[in-house]
Design a protein around this motif. Structure first.
Motif, PDB file in Angstrom:
ATOM      1  N   UNK A  21       0.800  -1.229   0.000  1.00 49.03           N
ATOM      2  CA  UNK A  21       0.000   0.000   0.000  1.00 49.03           C
ATOM      3  C   UNK A  21       0.830   1.274   0.000  1.00 49.03           C
ATOM      4  N   UNK A  22       2.123   1.165   0.226  1.00 49.15           N
ATOM      5  CA  UNK A  22       2.958   2.362   0.262  1.00 49.15           C
ATOM      6  C   UNK A  22       3.203   2.893  -1.145  1.00 49.15           C
ATOM      7  N   UNK A  23       2.924   4.158  -1.330  1.00 50.11           N
ATOM      8  CA  UNK A  23       3.196   4.799  -2.617  1.00 50.11           C
ATOM      9  C   UNK A  23       4.648   5.294  -2.627  1.00 50.11           C
ATOM     10  N   UNK A  24       5.105   5.674  -3.792  1.00 49.91           N
ATOM     11  CA  UNK A  24       6.445   6.272  -3.883  1.00 49.91           C
ATOM     12  C   UNK A  24       6.512   7.526  -3.034  1.00 49.91           C
ATOM     13  N   UNK A  25       5.442   8.300  -3.013  1.00 55.27           N
ATOM     14  CA  UNK A  25       5.395   9.508  -2.185  1.00 55.27           C
ATOM     15  C   UNK A  25       5.550   9.146  -0.696  1.00 55.27           C
ATOM     16  N   UNK A  26       4.863   8.077  -0.265  1.00 61.04           N
ATOM     17  CA  UNK A  26       4.993   7.617   1.128  1.00 61.04           C
ATOM     18  C   UNK A  26       6.431   7.223   1.439  1.00 61.04           C
ATOM     19  N   UNK A  27       7.056   6.519   0.523  1.00 60.53           N
ATOM     20  CA  UNK A  27       8.421   6.044   0.736  1.00 60.53           C
ATOM     21  C   UNK A  27       9.388   7.209   0.834  1.00 60.53           C
ATOM     22  N   UNK A  28       9.218   8.202  -0.038  1.00 58.69           N
ATOM     23  CA  UNK A  28      10.121   9.352   0.037  1.00 58.69           C
ATOM     24  C   UNK A  28       9.808  10.252   1.229  1.00 58.69           C
ATOM     25  N   UNK A 108      13.837   0.975   1.919  1.00 54.13           N
ATOM     26  CA  UNK A 108      12.558   1.671   1.807  1.00 54.13           C
ATOM     27  C   UNK A 108      11.983   1.543   0.393  1.00 54.13           C
ATOM     28  N   UNK A 109      12.822   1.716  -0.615  1.00 52.33           N
ATOM     29  CA  UNK A 109      12.317   1.687  -1.991  1.00 52.33           C
ATOM     30  C   UNK A 109      11.890   0.302  -2.441  1.00 52.33           C
TER      31      UNK A 109
END
Length: 186
Positions: A21-28, A108-109
């Motif tokens: 469910x984590x988006x790239x925005x969430x990860x960054x 994270x990525x």
């Protein structure tokens, strides 16, 4: 040492539970919190020395914070963070934290711990001692610029980016993701 309760626990478990469910925005956003925490420590002349997914806590609101900084002065398992200087003494420095930030970025990525394809800790240690760096999991789709940044963090000490470079890189990537979201209407 006392710290507030982090509802989501450590980063490693959080990523395992939330990877779908984590988006790239969430990860960054997570990387931004970690980078800013590291910058704060370095500005205060503190080297974390044990920056791993186990020492990053995630609050209920999804914000990340660094934990257990400074414990490395009594922990000797940081060989993978540092290269032995020519006098063969291993020492902690801010560059050790930069190396670790590269590994955290990979984690994270990809939502996988570095060396996830290696099942035995002794084999991992052997690879680290030989200078073999982690690789992204085969199923991950890590952008070339992100992989390039991670590899810069793993360069010899004097060639690694500064913590300011890290904060700037993460901010730039976050802004790029916001621009993409705005242009696609997401």
């Amino acid at each position: 040492m006392i710290c507030p309760w982090a509802d989501n626990g450590a980063l490693t478990g959080f990523l395992e539970r939330q990877q779908d469910v984590l988006s790239s925005q969430d990860k960054f956003a997570l990387l931004n919190d970690i980078a800013l925490g590291l910058q704060y420590l370095h500005n205060e002349s503190v080297v974390h020395g044990d920056l791993t997914g186990s020492n990053v806590l995630i609050y209920g609101n999804g914000r990340a914070c660094l934990a257990d900084f400074g414990l490395s002065t009594i922990v000797l398992e940081f060989i993978e963070l540092c290269e032995a200087p020519e006098d063969n003494e291993i020492s902690l420095s801010s560059e050790c934290d930069i190396y670790s930030f590269g590994s955290i970025t990979l984690q994270v990525l990809t939502c996988k711990v570095p060396y996830c394809n290696v099942r035995n800790d002794i084999v991992v240690l052997g690879q680290v001692i030989k200078g073999k760096k982690p690789e992204p999991p085969k199923e991950s789709q890590i952008a070339p610029r992100h992989w390039g940044f991670i590899e810069r963090c793993w360069l010899p000490r004097a060639s690694r980016p500064s913590v300011g470079d890290i904060v700037a890189f993460v901010a730039c990537e976050r802004q790029a993701l916001l621009n993409i979201d705005r242009s696609t209407g997401i």
